[in-house]
Design a protein around this motif. Structure first.
Motif, PDB file in Angstrom:
ATOM      1  N   GLY A 180       3.889  -9.784   3.768  1.00 12.09           N
ATOM      2  CA  GLY A 180       4.532 -10.942   3.169  1.00 12.09           C
ATOM      3  C   GLY A 180       5.450 -10.454   2.064  1.00 12.09           C
ATOM      4  O   GLY A 180       5.436  -9.271   1.717  1.00 12.09           O
ATOM      5  N   TRP A 181       6.240 -11.353   1.526  1.00 16.12           N
ATOM      6  CA  TRP A 181       7.131 -10.991   0.419  1.00 16.12           C
ATOM      7  C   TRP A 181       7.488 -12.246  -0.348  1.00 16.12           C
ATOM      8  O   TRP A 181       7.312 -13.365   0.135  1.00 16.12           O
ATOM      9  N   SER A 182       7.976 -12.046  -1.547  1.00 15.18           N
ATOM     10  CA  SER A 182       8.375 -13.167  -2.386  1.00 15.18           C
ATOM     11  C   SER A 182       9.881 -13.152  -2.562  1.00 15.18           C
ATOM     12  O   SER A 182      10.480 -12.101  -2.816  1.00 15.18           O
ATOM     13  N   THR A 183      10.513 -14.313  -2.408  1.00 18.57           N
ATOM     14  CA  THR A 183      11.950 -14.433  -2.670  1.00 18.57           C
ATOM     15  C   THR A 183      12.200 -14.903  -4.101  1.00 18.57           C
ATOM     16  O   THR A 183      13.314 -15.298  -4.446  1.00 18.57           O
ATOM     17  N   LEU A 184      11.160 -14.867  -4.933  1.00 14.22           N
ATOM     18  CA  LEU A 184      11.253 -15.169  -6.362  1.00 14.22           C
ATOM     19  C   LEU A 184      11.797 -16.572  -6.639  1.00 14.22           C
ATOM     20  O   LEU A 184      12.458 -16.803  -7.655  1.00 14.22           O
ATOM     21  N   GLY A 185      11.516 -17.484  -5.709  1.00 19.71           N
ATOM     22  CA  GLY A 185      11.932 -18.866  -5.921  1.00 19.71           C
ATOM     23  C   GLY A 185      13.294 -19.203  -5.360  1.00 19.71           C
ATOM     24  O   GLY A 185      13.725 -20.357  -5.419  1.00 19.71           O
ATOM     25  N   TRP A 186      14.031 -18.217  -4.804  1.00 17.17           N
ATOM     26  CA  TRP A 186      15.344 -18.488  -4.241  1.00 17.17           C
ATOM     27  C   TRP A 186      15.220 -19.277  -2.939  1.00 17.17           C
ATOM     28  O   TRP A 186      16.091 -20.054  -2.591  1.00 17.17           O
ATOM     29  N   PHE A 187      14.148 -19.034  -2.191  1.00 14.65           N
ATOM     30  CA  PHE A 187      13.865 -19.776  -0.973  1.00 14.65           C
ATOM     31  C   PHE A 187      12.438 -20.317  -1.069  1.00 14.65           C
ATOM     32  O   PHE A 187      11.670 -19.911  -1.939  1.00 14.65           O
ATOM     33  N   THR A 188      12.092 -21.217  -0.165  1.00 15.64           N
ATOM     34  CA  THR A 188      10.720 -21.691  -0.071  1.00 15.64           C
ATOM     35  C   THR A 188       9.995 -20.777   0.906  1.00 15.64           C
ATOM     36  O   THR A 188      10.210 -20.844   2.122  1.00 15.64           O
ATOM     37  N   ASP A 189       9.169 -19.889   0.392  1.00 20.22           N
ATOM     38  CA  ASP A 189       8.530 -18.879   1.236  1.00 20.22           C
ATOM     39  C   ASP A 189       7.492 -19.514   2.154  1.00 20.22           C
ATOM     40  O   ASP A 189       6.560 -20.179   1.688  1.00 20.22           O
ATOM     41  N   PRO A 190       7.617 -19.284   3.465  1.00 17.73           N
ATOM     42  CA  PRO A 190       6.636 -19.850   4.388  1.00 17.73           C
ATOM     43  C   PRO A 190       5.448 -18.915   4.606  1.00 17.73           C
ATOM     44  O   PRO A 190       5.497 -17.728   4.267  1.00 17.73           O
ATOM     45  N   ILE A 191       4.397 -19.447   5.176  1.00 18.08           N
ATOM     46  CA  ILE A 191       3.303 -18.625   5.693  1.00 18.08           C
ATOM     47  C   ILE A 191       3.827 -17.956   6.953  1.00 18.08           C
ATOM     48  O   ILE A 191       4.490 -18.595   7.776  1.00 18.08           O
ATOM     49  N   LEU A 192       3.578 -16.678   7.131  1.00 16.78           N
ATOM     50  CA  LEU A 192       3.921 -15.987   8.369  1.00 16.78           C
ATOM     51  C   LEU A 192       2.684 -16.001   9.266  1.00 16.78           C
ATOM     52  O   LEU A 192       1.574 -15.750   8.798  1.00 16.78           O
ATOM     53  N   SER A 193       2.859 -16.274  10.545  1.00 16.69           N
ATOM     54  CA  SER A 193       1.711 -16.480  11.432  1.00 16.69           C
ATOM     55  C   SER A 193       0.764 -15.282  11.482  1.00 16.69           C
ATOM     56  O   SER A 193      -0.445 -15.455  11.632  1.00 16.69           O
ATOM     57  N   LYS A 194       1.281 -14.049  11.317  1.00 19.63           N
ATOM     58  CA  LYS A 194       0.396 -12.882  11.371  1.00 19.63           C
ATOM     59  C   LYS A 194      -0.517 -12.802  10.154  1.00 19.63           C
ATOM     60  O   LYS A 194      -1.526 -12.099  10.178  1.00 19.63           O
ATOM     61  N   MET A 195      -0.159 -13.526   9.078  1.00 24.01           N
ATOM     62  CA  MET A 195      -1.058 -13.579   7.919  1.00 24.01           C
ATOM     63  C   MET A 195      -2.412 -14.172   8.304  1.00 24.01           C
ATOM     64  O   MET A 195      -3.441 -13.823   7.722  1.00 24.01           O
ATOM     65  N   LEU A 196      -2.409 -15.072   9.275  1.00 22.47           N
ATOM     66  CA  LEU A 196      -3.618 -15.806   9.618  1.00 22.47           C
ATOM     67  C   LEU A 196      -4.663 -14.931  10.306  1.00 22.47           C
ATOM     68  O   LEU A 196      -5.808 -15.353  10.495  1.00 22.47           O
ATOM     69  N   ASN A 197      -4.278 -13.719  10.695  1.00 21.04           N
ATOM     70  CA  ASN A 197      -5.228 -12.786  11.317  1.00 21.04           C
ATOM     71  C   ASN A 197      -6.032 -12.008  10.284  1.00 21.04           C
ATOM     72  O   ASN A 197      -6.952 -11.264  10.637  1.00 21.04           O
ATOM     73  N   ARG A 198      -5.699 -12.164   9.019  1.00 25.88           N
ATOM     74  CA  ARG A 198      -6.381 -11.417   7.960  1.00 25.88           C
ATOM     75  C   ARG A 198      -7.732 -12.053   7.615  1.00 25.88           C
ATOM     76  O   ARG A 198      -7.955 -13.235   7.873  1.00 25.88           O
ATOM     77  N   SER A 199      -8.587 -11.237   6.992  1.00 26.55           N
ATOM     78  CA  SER A 199      -9.870 -11.745   6.506  1.00 26.55           C
ATOM     79  C   SER A 199      -9.623 -12.678   5.324  1.00 26.55           C
ATOM     80  O   SER A 199      -8.520 -12.706   4.756  1.00 26.55           O
ATOM     81  N   GLU A 200     -10.643 -13.440   4.940  1.00 27.73           N
ATOM     82  CA  GLU A 200     -10.482 -14.382   3.822  1.00 27.73           C
ATOM     83  C   GLU A 200      -9.996 -13.687   2.564  1.00 27.73           C
ATOM     84  O   GLU A 200      -9.033 -14.121   1.919  1.00 27.73           O
ATOM     85  N   GLY A 201     -10.652 -12.589   2.202  1.00 24.41           N
ATOM     86  CA  GLY A 201     -10.288 -11.885   0.974  1.00 24.41           C
ATOM     87  C   GLY A 201      -8.912 -11.270   1.034  1.00 24.41           C
ATOM     88  O   GLY A 201      -8.136 -11.355   0.068  1.00 24.41           O
ATOM     89  N   ASP A 202      -8.585 -10.657   2.160  1.00 25.24           N
ATOM     90  CA  ASP A 202      -7.287 -10.011   2.306  1.00 25.24           C
ATOM     91  C   ASP A 202      -6.167 -11.042   2.266  1.00 25.24           C
ATOM     92  O   ASP A 202      -5.112 -10.826   1.650  1.00 25.24           O
ATOM     93  N   LEU A 203      -6.386 -12.188   2.903  1.00 21.62           N
ATOM     94  CA  LEU A 203      -5.385 -13.255   2.907  1.00 21.62           C
ATOM     95  C   LEU A 203      -5.198 -13.831   1.504  1.00 21.62           C
ATOM     96  O   LEU A 203      -4.067 -14.037   1.043  1.00 21.62           O
ATOM     97  N   ALA A 204      -6.292 -14.076   0.815  1.00 25.20           N
ATOM     98  CA  ALA A 204      -6.209 -14.602  -0.550  1.00 25.20           C
ATOM     99  C   ALA A 204      -5.455 -13.624  -1.455  1.00 25.20           C
ATOM    100  O   ALA A 204      -4.613 -14.031  -2.271  1.00 25.20           O
ATOM    101  N   ASN A 205      -5.743 -12.345  -1.302  1.00 26.02           N
ATOM    102  CA  ASN A 205      -5.079 -11.324  -2.108  1.00 26.02           C
ATOM    103  C   ASN A 205      -3.577 -11.338  -1.883  1.00 26.02           C
ATOM    104  O   ASN A 205      -2.777 -11.276  -2.832  1.00 26.02           O
ATOM    105  N   LEU A 206      -3.159 -11.428  -0.628  1.00 24.77           N
ATOM    106  CA  LEU A 206      -1.732 -11.440  -0.306  1.00 24.77           C
ATOM    107  C   LEU A 206      -1.032 -12.634  -0.948  1.00 24.77           C
ATOM    108  O   LEU A 206       0.043 -12.492  -1.559  1.00 24.77           O
ATOM    109  N   ILE A 207      -1.636 -13.816  -0.846  1.00 28.48           N
ATOM    110  CA  ILE A 207      -1.011 -15.020  -1.396  1.00 28.48           C
ATOM    111  C   ILE A 207      -0.901 -14.924  -2.919  1.00 28.48           C
ATOM    112  O   ILE A 207       0.155 -15.212  -3.509  1.00 28.48           O
ATOM    113  N   ILE A 208      -1.976 -14.498  -3.576  1.00 29.15           N
ATOM    114  CA  ILE A 208      -1.960 -14.394  -5.041  1.00 29.15           C
ATOM    115  C   ILE A 208      -0.979 -13.310  -5.494  1.00 29.15           C
ATOM    116  O   ILE A 208      -0.255 -13.484  -6.482  1.00 29.15           O
ATOM    117  N   HIS A 209      -0.942 -12.204  -4.775  1.00 31.42           N
ATOM    118  CA  HIS A 209      -0.004 -11.117  -5.093  1.00 31.42           C
ATOM    119  C   HIS A 209       1.433 -11.642  -5.089  1.00 31.42           C
ATOM    120  O   HIS A 209       2.192 -11.422  -6.050  1.00 31.42           O
TER     121      HIS A 209
END
Length: 349
Positions: free
Chosen positions: A158-187
């Motif tokens: 995943g990546w952040s556009t720093l507010g320039w765009f509305t960042d979507p969830i990428l479908s491959k994110m959904l294959n991650r474990s609960e902790g790994d997914l939470a970490n990515l979103i918070i990061h």
């Protein structure tokens, strides 16, 4: 009088047009790259659909719906309990159809752990270049390798556009474990809250720290310290941190070896010293006593890591103790207070 004013406006506009044309010619590579990136990002944003559509779709798997609910829980927690900025991100979903959508090129000096940097407006100098086109990433990799750089390409989750765009969830994110997914979103939400120009090492290390500590706090509050989700995340984290520490020690060893090289040393000698050092770093991975794998060195049996690979660990992990010490000693483990302090100290861009 009107004719005179009209002439002034006309010549002013022509002058501005000429200056703009000159700037486009001079900075064509930057303009072209920016246009490609903007198109690639907009393509993803335009083709992303509201999360509600997937939640209402009876054909969409329940297991993935659970992940979408989890992302919303994490998002709300990051805003309310951690104090991260609400940018309205992660409310849409882009279907990758199992394919990667971004390729990031990183390059490093061949006998020095010093990254190549590219300079862009607003964000400043960054040690990577991202592409939504694999062929362009591979072409840049080939070009840089011809120039003598150590190069790697990675696919970010995943990546952040720093507010320039509305960042979507990428479908491959959904294959991650609960902790790994939470970490990515918070990061990534951390980047949209605190981002210092020309300071990628600081930004990535801080987002890693907030992602790690924020995920621990989220999982404890949601599942409890004995919850399977929290225990799984912590067990995986123990292995990963052992591996990270080993790679950071390896980077330090490479620094020492490169420091002994002299301008009069031949290129074959320099390459031999470098390869022998990296082989030793890889070989000694198997002494780490990891719980989830007994021979981590096997991932490099076909190709050794290079300087860009080691440099990437530094960019994300080398300042964890610095942030951790300040968080514990000055803020007594209060992550929200620490984030508030950092947000005030480092105004966003």
């Amino acid at each position: 009088m009107r004719k005179r004013v009209g002439k002034i406006i006309k010549w002013t506009l022509l002058g501005l047009l000429a200056v703009t044309g000159i700037l486009v010619v001079v900075f064509w590579d930057l303009v072209s790259y920016g246009a490609q990136q903007g198109y690639g990002q907009l393509n993803i944003v335009w083709n992303a659909k509201p999360v509600e559509e997937f939640l209402a779709d009876p054909q969409f798997p329940d297991s993935l719906k659970a992940r979408l609910h989890l992302i919303e829980d994490v998002r709300k927690y990051a805003i309310d309990s951690l104090g991260l900025k609400d940018t309205k991100n992660y409310r849409t979903l882009f279907d990758q159809k199992g394919e990667e959508v971004m390729w990031v090129v990183l390059a490093c000096e061949p006998f020095q752990l010093k990254p190549k940097e590219w300079t862009f407006p607003v964000v400043g100098a960054v040690p990577y270049k991202g592409f939504f086109d694999k062929a362009k990433a591979l072409a840049l990799k080939k070009e840089l390798e011809k120039e003598g750089w150590d190069v790697i390409i990675r696919n970010p989750g995943g990546w952040s556009t720093l507010g320039w765009f509305t960042d979507p969830i990428l479908s491959k994110m959904l294959n991650r474990s609960e902790g790994d997914l939470a970490n990515l979103i918070i990061h990534e939400m951390s980047h949209a809250t605190i981002f210092v120009k020309d300071s990628v090492d600081f930004n990535e290390n801080l987002a890693t720290f907030i992602g790690d500590r924020g995920t621990e706090k989220f999982l404890i509050d949601k599942y409890g310290v004995n919850g399977k989700e929290y225990r799984t995340y912590m067990d995986e984290d123990v292995d990963y941190l052992k591996f990270v520490d080993h790679m950071l020690r390896g980077a330090h060893t490479l620094d020492s070896v490169y420091g002994t090289l002299k301008p009069t040393d031949t290129l074959p000698y320099k390459k031999m010293m470098k390869e022998n050092t990296i082989r030793k770093i890889v070989h000694t991975m198997d002494t780490l006593s990891l719980a989830l794998t007994s021979r981590p060195s096997q991932r490099y049996k076909d190709k050794l890591p290079n300087n860009a690979y080691f440099m990437n660990f530094r960019q994300y992990q080398s300042k964890q103790d610095l942030f951790g010490d300040q968080w514990r000693e000055e803020f007594h483990g209060d992550l929200k207070a620490y984030i508030r302090f950092l947000s005030a100290k480092y105004p966003f861009l």
